[in-house]
Design a protein around this motif. Sequence first.
Motif, mmCIF file in Angstrom:
data_model
loop_
_atom_site.group_PDB
_atom_site.id
_atom_site.type_symbol
_atom_site.label_atom_id
_atom_site.label_comp_id
_atom_site.label_asym_id
_atom_site.label_seq_id
_atom_site.Cartn_x
_atom_site.Cartn_y
_atom_site.Cartn_z
ATOM 1 N N ALA A 73 -1.148 13.732 -4.878
ATOM 2 C CA ALA A 73 -2.344 13.115 -5.452
ATOM 3 C C ALA A 73 -2.993 14.045 -6.469
ATOM 4 O O ALA A 73 -3.465 13.604 -7.521
ATOM 5 N N LYS A 74 -3.006 15.353 -6.177
ATOM 6 C CA LYS A 74 -3.567 16.319 -7.124
ATOM 7 C C LYS A 74 -2.752 16.359 -8.408
ATOM 8 O O LYS A 74 -3.297 16.423 -9.507
ATOM 9 N N MET A 75 -1.446 16.350 -8.264
ATOM 10 C CA MET A 75 -0.568 16.484 -9.420
ATOM 11 C C MET A 75 -0.531 15.219 -10.280
ATOM 12 O O MET A 75 -0.329 15.308 -11.493
ATOM 13 N N GLU A 76 -0.719 14.049 -9.672
ATOM 14 C CA GLU A 76 -0.546 12.792 -10.394
ATOM 15 C C GLU A 76 -1.795 11.903 -10.336
ATOM 16 O O GLU A 76 -1.693 10.682 -10.309
ATOM 17 N N LEU A 77 -2.958 12.512 -10.316
ATOM 18 C CA LEU A 77 -4.191 11.744 -10.158
ATOM 19 C C LEU A 77 -4.350 10.685 -11.247
ATOM 20 O O LEU A 77 -4.695 9.538 -10.948
ATOM 21 N N SER A 78 -4.084 11.022 -12.488
ATOM 22 C CA SER A 78 -4.246 10.052 -13.581
ATOM 23 C C SER A 78 -3.348 8.839 -13.388
ATOM 24 O O SER A 78 -3.776 7.695 -13.573
ATOM 25 N N LYS A 79 -2.104 9.076 -12.990
ATOM 26 C CA LYS A 79 -1.168 7.974 -12.767
ATOM 27 C C LYS A 79 -1.623 7.118 -11.579
ATOM 28 O O LYS A 79 -1.555 5.889 -11.619
ATOM 29 N N LEU A 80 -2.097 7.782 -10.516
ATOM 30 C CA LEU A 80 -2.564 7.039 -9.344
ATOM 31 C C LEU A 80 -3.785 6.188 -9.690
ATOM 32 O O LEU A 80 -3.892 5.040 -9.258
ATOM 33 N N MET A 125 0.846 -1.164 0.000
ATOM 34 C CA MET A 125 0.000 0.000 0.000
ATOM 35 C C MET A 125 0.897 1.235 0.000
ATOM 36 O O MET A 125 1.773 1.384 0.816
ATOM 37 N N THR A 126 0.624 2.112 -0.950
ATOM 38 C CA THR A 126 1.411 3.323 -1.112
ATOM 39 C C THR A 126 0.717 4.492 -0.418
ATOM 40 O O THR A 126 -0.503 4.612 -0.478
ATOM 41 N N ILE A 127 1.505 5.364 0.238
ATOM 42 C CA ILE A 127 0.962 6.553 0.866
ATOM 43 C C ILE A 127 1.479 7.767 0.100
ATOM 44 O O ILE A 127 2.681 7.901 -0.134
ATOM 45 N N VAL A 128 0.544 8.660 -0.314
ATOM 46 C CA VAL A 128 0.923 9.881 -1.031
ATOM 47 C C VAL A 128 0.267 11.068 -0.347
ATOM 48 O O VAL A 128 -0.778 10.942 0.287
ATOM 49 N N THR A 129 0.869 12.229 -0.507
ATOM 50 C CA THR A 129 0.291 13.445 0.073
ATOM 51 C C THR A 129 -0.820 13.973 -0.832
ATOM 52 O O THR A 129 -0.921 13.596 -2.004
ATOM 53 N N ILE A 130 -1.628 14.863 -0.304
ATOM 54 C CA ILE A 130 -2.705 15.467 -1.082
ATOM 55 C C ILE A 130 -2.131 16.197 -2.294
ATOM 56 O O ILE A 130 -2.643 16.075 -3.411
ATOM 57 N N HIS A 131 -1.043 16.925 -2.105
ATOM 58 C CA HIS A 131 -0.423 17.666 -3.201
ATOM 59 C C HIS A 131 -0.007 16.722 -4.324
ATOM 60 O O HIS A 131 -0.308 16.956 -5.506
#
Length: 90
Positions: free
Chosen positions: A9-16, A1-7
């Motif tokens: 997640a906003k910048m890389e939403l498509s990849k996520l 399970m990967t943890i990412v920050t909100i920032h």
Amino acid sequence: MTIVTIHKAKMELSKLLARVEAGEEIVIARGEEPIAKLVPFELQKKPVRGYGRFAHLRDKIPTDLFLQPMSENELDAWEGKYSFPGDNGE
């Protein structure tokens, strides 16, 4: 399970989302605190309907019931012979 920050997640939403589609779960955190989880969406299959209200009649109704000719009484009823005056536009 990967943890990412909100920032991130906003910048890389498509990849996520592509990673989530591949089956990975991703946690979105505000600083150090996890606040949301991205998981693959599973479509709910519609349950197979069982037999309904008239299941008890299944073997009792002849298969050719609706192919049999109507009696004279039934034909008269369809043609409105037994209707009350004014019910059929008169």
